[in-house]
Design an enzyme around this catalytic site. Structure first.
Site, short mmCIF file in Angstrom:
data_model
loop_
_atom_site.label_atom_id
_atom_site.label_comp_id
_atom_site.label_asym_id
_atom_site.label_seq_id
_atom_site.Cartn_x
_atom_site.Cartn_y
_atom_site.Cartn_z
N ASP A 191 0.82 -1.22 0.00
CA ASP A 191 0.00 0.00 0.00
C ASP A 191 0.85 1.26 0.00
O ASP A 191 0.43 2.29 -0.51
CB ASP A 191 -0.96 -0.01 1.19
CG ASP A 191 -2.08 -0.99 0.91
OD1 ASP A 191 -1.88 -2.19 1.15
OD2 ASP A 191 -3.12 -0.55 0.39
N LYS A 251 -1.38 -5.21 3.92
CA LYS A 251 -2.46 -5.71 4.77
C LYS A 251 -1.95 -6.34 6.06
O LYS A 251 -0.97 -7.08 6.03
CB LYS A 251 -3.29 -6.70 3.95
CG LYS A 251 -4.46 -7.32 4.66
CD LYS A 251 -5.40 -6.30 5.27
CE LYS A 251 -5.94 -5.28 4.28
NZ LYS A 251 -6.52 -4.09 4.92
O1 MRU Z 1 -7.64 -2.80 2.79
P1 MRU Z 1 -7.38 -3.18 1.35
O2 MRU Z 1 -8.18 -4.36 0.90
O3 MRU Z 1 -7.49 -1.99 0.43
O4 MRU Z 1 -5.85 -3.63 1.38
C1 MRU Z 1 -5.28 -4.07 0.18
C2 MRU Z 1 -3.91 -4.58 0.33
O5 MRU Z 1 -3.33 -4.57 1.40
C3 MRU Z 1 -3.21 -4.98 -0.94
O6 MRU Z 1 -2.28 -5.99 -0.68
C4 MRU Z 1 -2.47 -3.76 -1.52
O7 MRU Z 1 -3.35 -2.68 -1.67
C5 MRU Z 1 -1.84 -4.05 -2.82
S1 MRU Z 1 -3.04 -4.17 -4.06
C6 MRU Z 1 -2.40 -4.44 -5.58
#
Ligand code: MRU
Length: 338
Positions: free
Chosen positions: A225, A236
Site C-alpha cells: 500500500d 495488509k
Molecule cells: O484494505 P485493502 O483491501 O485496500 O488492502 C489491500 C492490500 O493490502 C493490498 O495488498 C495492496 O493494496 C496491494 S493491491 C495491488
C-alpha cells in the site's frame, strides 16, 4: 479480467469511467454477487472508497483519478473534491499520487485521468512479465490479502506474475491467506484464481507457520500500500509475520507494486500512516457478532514490514533490492512533471 457476468464471459476492469459516471465492481459483494455500481459524485466516491466497495492501492488510485475528472465535469470545487477524496483512506499512497497527478493537468482532467488508469493497467502487465522471471516451474506460492486485478484495475500486482507464469505453461500452486478481518484472500483472491483456473487452497491466517515448517511454501509474493524510500513497506495486516516466517525458513519474499505506491518523501516505514478501522470488523464474521458484547477490539488495517525481509520489489521497471530503490526514484515524478 475475465469474469462470468450473467452467464456470459466478459472482460472487465475493477473500475472504469463513462463520463460523468464512475463504474466499479462492488467488491463487498464478491464472490456471491458480481454487481457493477455507479458513482455519481465525489461524496459517493468517498463513501465507496471508505466502505471498501473498491479497495487495493492501485484501484483506489484509479478511482480517485476518475473522481477528479468527474468533479471537474460536474462543476464541483476541485480543491474540496481532492480534500474529500484524499481523506477517504490514509495508507495507500496511490490515492494521493493519482489525485495530485490529475490536478496537475488543469483543464485536461478527464484526458489525464484516463491516461493515468491506462498506465496503471500497462504497469500491472509489466509487473506480471518481470515477476514471471523469478517464478520457477512447480512453485508453491503464498500470497496475502488481494493484490489481483480487483486491486489494480486489471492483471494485479502480486497476482500478475502468477497469471503470466500460468500463461507461459508453468505449473503453480497458490496458498491463499484468508486475511481476517475482511477476508480479501478467501473472498477475492480465491475468486480471481478460480476464474483463471489457477490451482489454489485457502488457509487460515495462522496456518502459514505450519506450512513453512513442513516445507510446503517455496516463495511469497504480496502487494503493497505504501513503500518508503528505504524499502520498508505497509501492506495488509498480517504481512509482516509472513515475511518473518519466510526469512526464518530461507524462502524468497517479493513485493509487487507500481511506482505509484512508492512514497519517496518518507525515509522509512515509521512515517507510514496506518489506518485503524471499526472494531466491529474484528468482532463480527460476516454480519454476525461472534465476540462478547462487553469486549472491545483493536483493528489496525495494515502493518509495516522492515526492508531486511524483502528479497526484491517487482515493479514495471524491473526488480529492485531494497538498497537499490534510489535507482527507481527518478521515475516517481514522471507523471507530475509539466
Ligand atoms: O484494505 P485493502 O483491501 O485496500 O488492502 C489491500 C492490500 O493490502 C493490498 O495488498 C495492496 O493494496 C496491494 S493491491 C495491488
Amino acid at each position: 479480467m475475465k469474469v462470468n457476468l450473467n452467464g456470459k464471459i466478459d472482460d472487465i476492469r475493477a473500475v472504469w469511467y463513462e463520463s460523468p459516471v464512475i463504474k466499479m465492481i462492488d467488491q463487498r459483494l464478491l464472490p456471491k454477487e458480481l454487481k457493477i455500481i455507479d458513482i455519481r459524485n465525489t461524496q459517493e466516491l468517498y463513501n465507496a472508497i471508505k466502505d471498501m466497495a473498491i479497495r487495493g492501492a492501485p484501484s483506489i488510485g484509479a478511482a480517485a483519478a476518475y473522481g477528479i475528472a468527474q468533479a471537474k465535469v460536474l462543476g464541483e470545487d476541485l480543491d474540496n473534491a481532492a480534500r474529500l477524496i484524499k481523506s477517504s483512506r490514509p495508507t495507500a499512497y496511490d490515492l494521493f499520487y493519482a489525485v495530485d497527478y490529475v490536478l496537475s493537468h488543469k483543464g485536461q482532467e478527464e484526458e489525464y485521468a484516463k491516461k493515468y488508469v491506462e498506465s496503471i493497467v500497462e504497469k500491472s502487465r509489466k509487473i506480471g512479465l518481470n515477476g514471471n522471471e523469478v517464478i520457477k516451474n512447480q512453485t508453491r506460492i503464498l500470497t496475502h490479502c488481494n493484490a489481483g486485478a480487483l486491486a489494480s484495475v486489471d492483471y494485479g500486482t502480486a497476482l500478475a506474475p502468477i497469471r503470466i507464469a500460468k500463461e507461459t505453461g508453468k505449473k503453480l500452486f497458490v496458498w491463499v491467506d484468508e486475511t481476517r478481518p475482511r477476508l480479501q484472500g478467501a473472498k477475492l483472491t480465491a475468486w480471481e484464481l478460480l476464474q483463471e483456473g489457477i490451482s489454489h487452497k485457502i488457509i487460515a491466517d495462522n496456518a502459514a507457520g505450519l506450512l513453512f515448517s513442513r516445507d510446503q511454501i517455496d516463495m511469497v509474493i504480496v502487494g503493497a500500500d505504501r513503500i518508503a524510500s528505504n524499502g520498508d513497506f505497509a501492506n495488509k495486516i498480517g504481512t509482516y509475520e509472513k515475511a518473518v516466517l519466510a526469512h526464518e525458513h530461507g524462502k524468497e519474499f517479493y513485493v509487487a507494486a507500481p511506482i505509484t505506491t512508492f512514497d519517496f518523501s518518507i525515509e522509512d516505514g515509521s512515517k507510514i500512516p496506518i489506518e485503524e478501522r471499526s472494531e466491529d470488523e474484528v468482532k463480527k464474521i460476516g454480519s454476525e457478532f461472534i465476540a462478547p458484547d462487553g469486549s472491545s477490539a483493536y483493528n489496525p488495517a495494515f502493518d509495516v514490514t522492515p526492508n531486511k525481509y524483502v528479497t526484491g520489489f517487482i515493479t514495471e521497471y524491473g526488480i529492485f533490492k531494497p538498497n537499490e530503490l534510489n535507482r527507481l526514484k527518478k521515475f516517481s515524478k514522471e507523471y507530475l512533471e509539466p
